[in-house]
Design a protein around this motif. Structure first.
Motif: not given
Length: 451
Positions: A18, A22, A25, A170, A172, A177
């Motif tokens: 993850l 992240r 991204q 994503y 949040q 994801f």
């Protein structure tokens, strides 16, 4: 005929995986903003090739993006600027024609990308493996992750359906994801004989959608928007109070409320479109052509004094209606109806919306006075035909869609949307619409709605 659908696949990741996704991204988003500033500083260019030539090396060095992503970022930014230039030219034409006096501000500053969504190219940045696994690219190499999703979408992927680009999104709130994959489906081309029923769908604020058919089989569908609009008004009041507060925590809450409101509208539109398609299978569905509707209909505004202060020209109720008019996503509702119709064997087209709520479907008399104070009751000033105003709009759309169906059956060519750029062609269409008449004898089950 091809139809593209989006498969939402949940990626099952460990905490380390993850974090890798992240980081990718955030780097991708920073790269988009870098290229956006570069394009703005170099004449607001929209050429994807020139943007790639000017920023490729910097994207590779500064943000450590893989080669394919360093090409995808300039393309995405170039497409954004191309869209802004299209809007600028269209707005300039409207301003020259006297439709609006406002100046277009979309190119006053470089577009800023806030969402950290990554675009993946199939076969280069990601690819599907066996046993419901997918390989995705990160800054530190590839990850092979298991995924799950809607059974029908998973089956299409395993059967080798044509796969396009994907987006790494994503959530949040859930810290999870998702991979949004474009699937292209091959559907048989429809024929006029395959669609024996014609349906009209009128959209509005008080009733989000109203449907009608030519035969009058069954009751028309009325989708009241009171509850959804009231909830949206509640979110607006919350945002206003939080924005006045202005703290960082308040602004985070504002963004959360905006996302909640967006989900509310999407869910409402999904339920409405699903019921319409389920109620009217194998149909040619006529939708209103609402492109540039905000420019073509002018809301009431405040009058500005020389001191810059506003004097009351409209009431608070009218201001609230102006806000509601500009906020509800009718384009999203029509898009949902269109793609659900195609998957169900129906076809959705656009027809001119001009005077659909002012023209009497029985005698053809068109006047604003047919809708007293723009209420929900339609009263023809010529033949005194009385009916629910939104149902009148739906019936007029049915008649116009039926005319398209007849032209399709005669020529073999289906017009999926009217040409609004040709004023002479539009005038000819409106002249043909004025000759259409609704026959109450052909739909006895609808007679109880009017007299």
């Amino acid at each position: 005929m091809k139809q593209t659908i989006i498969a939402k696949l949940k990626l099952h990741t460990t905490s380390e995986q993850l974090a890798q996704l992240r980081n990718l991204q955030l780097a991708y988003r920073d790269a988009l903003n870098y290229v956006s500033r570069y394009a703005f500083e170099h004449g607001k260019m929209s050429s994807k090739r020139r943007l790639q030539e000017g920023t490729y090396q910097e994207l590779r060095v500064l943000y450590a993006l893989p080669a394919q992503m360093a090409c995808s970022v300039p393309r995405q930014v170039g497409a954004t600027y191309k869209g802004l230039w299209t809007k600028y030219k269209k707005h300039a034409a409207s301003r020259k024609a006297g439709v609006t006096k406002k100046r277009y501000k979309g190119l006053d500053q470089p577009p800023r990308y806030l969402s950290p969504t990554v675009t993946y190219q199939q076969g280069r940045d990601y690819g599907f493996k066996t046993e419901q696994r997918v390989s995705v690219l990160t800054l530190s190499g590839r990850l092979i992750l298991p995924y799950s999703g809607y059974e029908r979408h998973v089956a299409l992927i395993e059967q080798g359906t044509s796969i396009g680009t994907a987006q790494l999104w994503y959530d949040q709130r859930k810290k999870r994801f998702y991979l949004l994959v474009a699937l292209s489906l091959e559907l048989p081309d429809p024929e006029p004989g395959d669609l024996p029923q014609v349906v009209g769908v009128d959209v509005g604020r008080r009733y989000l959608a109203v449907t009608s058919t030519t035969t009058g089989s069954g009751d028309p569908l009325f989708f009241l928007g009171k509850e959804a609009v009231a909830q949206a008004d509640h979110y607006t009041r919350l945002r206003k109070r939080l924005q006045q507060k202005g703290t960082r925590g308040a602004m985070r809450k504002v963004r959360a409320i905006e996302q909640r409101e967006r989900r509310l509208k999407a869910e409402t539109n999904h339920c409405i479109s699903k019921r319409i398609i389920h109620r009217h299978p194998a149909s040619l569905i006529g939708l209103e052509e609402l492109t540039d509707i905000r420019e073509r209909t002018k809301p009431k505004k405040h009058r500005r004094t020389k001191q810059g202060k506003s004097s009351e020209l409209v009431s608070p109720k009218q201001r609230r209606e102006n806000r509601r008019r500009s906020q509800w996503s009718f384009a999203q509702l029509q898009a949902m109806i269109a793609y659900k119709a195609m998957l169900a064997g129906s076809v959705a087209i656009k027809v001119d919306a001009d005077y659909s709520s002012q023209a009497c479907p029985r005698c053809g008399h068109t006047a604003r006075a047919n809708r007293p104070v723009k209420g929900l009751v339609f009263v023809c000033q010529n033949c005194h035909y009385t009916l629910h105003a939104d149902l009148v709009g739906a019936r007029n759309l049915v008649l116009r869609t039926l005319l398209v169906w007849q032209d399709w059956a005669r020529t073999g060519l289906l017009s999926v949307a009217p040409d609004t750029s040709d004023s002479e062609a539009k005038a000819a269409r409106l002249s043909r619409y004025a000759e259409l008449r609704w026959s109450p004898d052909a739909s006895p089950s609808l007679q109880r709605w009017g007299h």
